[in-house]
Design an enzyme around this catalytic site. Structure first.
Site, PDB file in Angstrom:
ATOM      1  N   ASP A  26       0.861  -1.177   0.000  1.00 49.26           N
ATOM      2  CA  ASP A  26       0.000   0.000   0.000  1.00 49.26           C
ATOM      3  C   ASP A  26       0.908   1.240   0.000  1.00 49.26           C
ATOM      4  OD1 ASP A  26      -2.253   1.665   0.129  1.00 49.26           O
ATOM      5  OD2 ASP A  26      -3.277   0.313   1.516  1.00 49.26           O
ATOM      6  N   GLU A  44     -10.366   6.490   4.887  1.00 51.84           N
ATOM      7  CA  GLU A  44      -9.380   5.862   5.758  1.00 51.84           C
ATOM      8  C   GLU A  44      -9.447   6.405   7.188  1.00 51.84           C
ATOM      9  OE1 GLU A  44      -5.585   5.185   3.746  1.00 51.84           O
ATOM     10  OE2 GLU A  44      -6.596   5.267   1.817  1.00 51.84           O
TER      11      GLU A  44
END
Length: 624
Positions: free
Chosen positions: A305, A511
């Site tokens: 990521d 997020e």
């Protein structure tokens, strides 16, 4: 015919020159594995490490791409060639980057990746589909497959062949800021929705090897199952945190959708920021190499990521050399650096030269990356054109998104009590109606995070139809529509409204910024509900990425609809509110009474929800 003896040496010389010039990796008639082996054997260490490096477009220049042999570029959330960029702007940018990569010694094309997680969501005018939480409520894998195919066309229209989707997290706690990216708390629903992968990549041929990457052609993109593994199970729903569960639980809840994804030949797998029982997934060789690559026989590539390897240490980046070593040894093949590429490349080069990381691990990574590039035809068609430009936001895709919206809506209440006449569907012809709420005429709120900008944004951020627009287009021309975002009680009481539609919800987030320990509706949502529903017959439409605190207000509400984050096509909401179609959606998440109950998932002991998993009232279309 006899060949003079004097000519034989010259014939052999020219033959050997021809063989030396022949490069099997450039021969599209050769099997993929032959091409991979040939190219890998020609590469220097610098060229191999370059393939393992993914950098952000903002730091990508022709010199950087050539000098470091960069293998991949990405657009982070909201990273675009220019504001309101057209397909031509995107295609020209990608092609210029690609030309620099093709000018290197071996001419290995780069692969450009982007987060296309509910349509091609970074791109102005693209179709924005409902976020995954809504798609899970449809229980319609074929619909999701069609969305995948439409998304692939729009992504390819901008010259991009790789989408960081789907997210196959199993969100077990609505307090998690990424819960809307998860199809369901139930792994069986998530497993069914992996049908988006053949939508994105194309249908896998019969007898194709399970776990071997596949991309059908130029109308499809490489997909990415993410985030491996356990991202939806973190303690208290805290993003990037620790998932505390035994191996049986991990494999039974969070892993099953990866098996489905591999069976559908997903090309790449992104590793999760989170930890499993205290071990960072980006450093978990047992699961990445031992389980995913060896036991499940995944043959595509793994990717970190964004700055994922940096976050192996606390604080992030505090021992970057260790982060590089731990992540690569664990089995990560491509690193989404994304900015400090020289530091990553220098560290990895030194670790290989010092024999800390074996060349076999580098070769495994590069072999997997090249395999995906060959499979998807990137060597034959590295450059792109504008032949698909008309796919962006095309009517057929918007109609599909509208279908997805109406199938995703979950009717939670329809009438003050079970004895009352149902409120929905609403009559299109009424003397005067009130539309209220912060989310009634806000396309950005309606789309949520990961839309145009990383965190999303308020207002008319792209092309689309707000719910207010849709109401105006749906009701009878004689119906007087009054819009008041946050009306006071006297206004509502004295308005003589036939009924009111209140549209409120969460503001966009992505997020960690979406982590919430209270899950309350932002102001003035609760007061708008109480004011309007206290003085008029009301339908409340919730625009949220997850269940929120609604129990205190339910008794005052006549009809309650969970619309999730529906995207750009607001008419999908009115299609069902006004009865052109019936409500069919079923909760893919448990709706709690109080956050003190969380985490609470279907099958748990003491399961006592406000609305259980699978709940959803139905209505019939008016004309049936």
């Amino acid at each position: 015919m006899m060949v003079p003896l004097l000519l034989i040496p010259f014939i052999l010389l020219f033959a050997s020159i021809g063989e030396a010039d022949y490069m099997a990796y450039k021969d599209a008639t050769k099997p993929v594995e032959v091409r991979v082996k040939d190219l890998l054997g020609r590469m220097t260490l610098a060229e191999k490490i370059g393939q393992m490096t993914q950098i952000e477009r903002l730091v990508a220049t022709p010199d950087v791409l050539k000098n470091y042999y960069i293998g991949s570029i990405l657009s982070g959330g909201g990273s675009v060639p220019k504001e309101q960029a057209t397909a031509a702007d995107w295609v020209n940018m990608v092609n210029e980057f690609q030309k620099a990569c093709l000018s290197t010694r071996l001419g290995i094309p780069m692969i450009y990746g982007i987060d296309a997680v509910h349509g091609h969501n970074n791109v102005y005018n693209a179709t924005i589909f409902p976020h995954n939480v809504g798609l899970g409520a449809t229980r319609d894998p074929d619909l999701v497959k069609r969305i995948g195919a439409a998304t692939a066309l729009e992504v390819r229209a901008t010259g991009i062949p790789y989408a960081f989707a789907p997210c196959i997290a199993v969100c077990r706690d609505a307090r998690w800021g990424r819960c809307y990216e998860s199809y369901s708390e139930d792994h069986k629903v998530v497993q069914a929705m992996t049908e988006i992968i053949p939508g994105l990549q194309g249908d896998v041929p019969a007898n194709y090897t399970v776990g071997y990457p596949y991309v059908a052609g130029k109308n499809n993109v490489a997909a990415c199952a993410k985030h491996f593994v356990g991202d939806g199970g973190t303690q208290n729903g805290i993003n990037e945190n620790n998932t505390i569960i035994d191996r049986q639980g991990l494999l039974g809840i969070h892993m099953p959708a990866y098996l489905n994804s591999l069976a559908k030949s997903v090309s790449t797998v992104m590793i999760s920021y989170s930890s499993w029982n205290g071990v960072k997934m980006h450093a978990n060789g047992d699961l990445i190499t031992g389980y995913l690559k060896k036991q499940l026989r995944f043959k595509g590539f793994t990717i970190s990521d964004w700055e994922g390897i940096d976050r192996i240490t606390s604080p992030p980046g505090s021992n970057y050399t260790y982060s590089v070593e731990a992540s690569i040894r664990a089995g990560i093949d491509m690193v989404m650096v994304p900015n400090n590429y020289d530091m990553f490349i220098n560290n990895l080069t030194n670790l290989v030269n010092l024999n800390v990381i074996p060349m076999s691990r580098i070769n495994d990574a590069v072999r997997r990356i090249l395999r995906v590039k060959f499979v998807m035809g990137l060597f034959e068609n590295p450059l792109t054109d504008l032949s698909l430009a008309d796919q962006i936001g095309k009517k057929e895709h918007r109609d599909l998104a509208r279908e997805a919206v109406r199938k995703s809506l979950v009717l939670l209440k329809n009438g003050k009590s079970s004895y009352d006449k149902p409120v929905l569907p609403l009559p299109k012809k009424a003397s005067k109606i009130l539309v209220a709420g912060t989310h009634a005429d806000n396309l950005g709120y309606q789309c949520g995070g990961w839309t145009i900008e990383w965190q999303g944004k308020s207002g008319r951020i792209t092309s689309g139809t707000t719910i207010l627009d849709a109401i105006r287009a749906t009701v009878d021309p004689s119906t007087d529509i009054v819009f008041a975002e946050d009306p006071d009680a006297d206004f509502v009481k004295n308005g003589n409204f036939s009924y009111a539609i209140v549209v409120v919800g969460e503001h966009p987030y992505v997020e960690t910024s979406g982590d919430s320990q209270n899950l309350t509706l932002p102001d003035p949502g609760p007061s708008t509900i109480q004011t309007v529903c206290g003085a008029a017959k009301c339908v409340v439409v919730l625009i949220t990425g997850r269940p929120v605190v609604i129990e205190p207000y339910v008794s005052t509400i006549d009809a309650l609809v969970a619309a999730w984050l529906p995207g750009s096509e607001g008419q999908g909401v009115t299609d069902v509110l006004f009865g052109d179609y019936g409500f069919t959606g079923k909760l893919s998440r448990t709706w709690f009474k109080s956050v003190n109950q969380l985490p609470m998932n279907v099958g748990d002991p003491n399961y006592d929800p406000l609305y259980p998993f699978g709940f959803g009232l139905t209505t019939k279309p008016r004309n049936s």
